[in-house]
Motif scaffolding. Sequence first.
Motif, PDB file in Angstrom:
ATOM      1  N   ASP A  47       0.831  -1.207   0.000  1.00  0.00           N
ATOM      2  CA  ASP A  47       0.000   0.000   0.000  1.00  0.00           C
ATOM      3  C   ASP A  47       0.864   1.254   0.000  1.00  0.00           C
ATOM      4  N   ILE A  48       0.526   2.196  -0.876  1.00  0.00           N
ATOM      5  CA  ILE A  48       1.102   3.536  -0.818  1.00  0.00           C
ATOM      6  C   ILE A  48      -0.046   4.458  -0.391  1.00  0.00           C
ATOM      7  N   ASP A  50      -2.836   7.051   0.246  1.00  0.00           N
ATOM      8  CA  ASP A  50      -3.407   8.131  -0.581  1.00  0.00           C
ATOM      9  C   ASP A  50      -3.041   8.013  -2.061  1.00  0.00           C
ATOM     10  N   VAL A  51      -2.425   6.895  -2.448  1.00  0.00           N
ATOM     11  CA  VAL A  51      -2.094   6.698  -3.861  1.00  0.00           C
ATOM     12  C   VAL A  51      -2.831   5.473  -4.403  1.00  0.00           C
ATOM     13  N   SER A  52      -2.422   4.292  -3.975  1.00  0.00           N
ATOM     14  CA  SER A  52      -3.075   3.070  -4.451  1.00  0.00           C
ATOM     15  C   SER A  52      -2.513   1.870  -3.695  1.00  0.00           C
ATOM     16  N   ALA A  71      -1.717  -2.160 -10.052  1.00  0.00           N
ATOM     17  CA  ALA A  71      -2.694  -1.525  -9.164  1.00  0.00           C
ATOM     18  C   ALA A  71      -3.869  -2.471  -8.937  1.00  0.00           C
TER      19      ALA A  71
END
Length: 320
Positions: A47-48, A50-52, A71
């Motif tokens: 997990d990143i 606030d990104v994906s 993703a």
Amino acid sequence: MRIHGTLTLLSEEKLTTENVKDALYEIMTGTMQKDFEEYESVDFAYDIPDVSRFRVNVMRHLNGIGAVFRAIPSSALTLDELKMPEAIYNLCKQTQGMILVTGKTGSGKSTLAGVLAGKQDYEITAGTVQFHGKNLLDLEAHERARAGLFLAFQYPIEIPGVNSMQFLKAAVNARRKYRGEPELDAVKLLKLFREKSQGVKIDPELLKRNINQGFSGGEKKRFEIFQMAVLEPTLGILDETDSGLDIDALRIVSEGVNAMRNKGRSFLVITHYQRLLTYIVPDYVHVLVNGCIVRSGGKELSLELEEKGYAQWQAQAVAF
């Protein structure tokens, strides 16, 4: 860098193998790093914020180390949010039991089994498959097996050069490692194999051969059930295990399956033969036509199928 399938020239300094390794090791746990050093490949979710969320595949190749980030959805929709047909909704609500999926040839039964097990012949375009709180579609086939899913093949193949006992030893201990349990030594493994082989009446001498090599059709099917008994999955998928078996072999295989039925284990049994139900009585029956579940019910539904066939529901099989 390849972005959306297109090779794109970047202005940054070229990465070395050590640069790539250092970057990847920052997001890998110690166990992942150890597995990569041993097997030269590893797969995991990352997990990143606030990104994906990504499915990461790291592998070693001739020119160094590479990685692929795909993703994936960060969360799964609920059953109510998916707004599925009632038959599918009811199937998803069933968390355990003996579930029979039946349908005529070409209706999609084996496709369903292959998709759940991670067969790479199929492209999944939408949806999720929740299993023990994880999306199966995020996992590679071996990860699904370690998590507790087992597929008994319709046509078990011979695997020359792979000894049956060594294969089972590796599989059993990989599953135990996943559960945080200690590996079994040779003495305990042999004891386990002898115990489980009696349930399906399989000759222990067969375990000294390569997988399925020289086995009769019935021996191959019994060996599949023997593997399931040894690995103790929480979900066993039987893809037309009854096909090609005589009455005696069918009874032995069925007894092996019935011996494993308990509250902590479920089975998805795929067949289009009524004779299997003489020995394995399902808790639920689902009728598959053209890839769609068109009717669900109890064991009495299988008797109706035997009498009337599938034609009565053909018109209901509309893709959704």
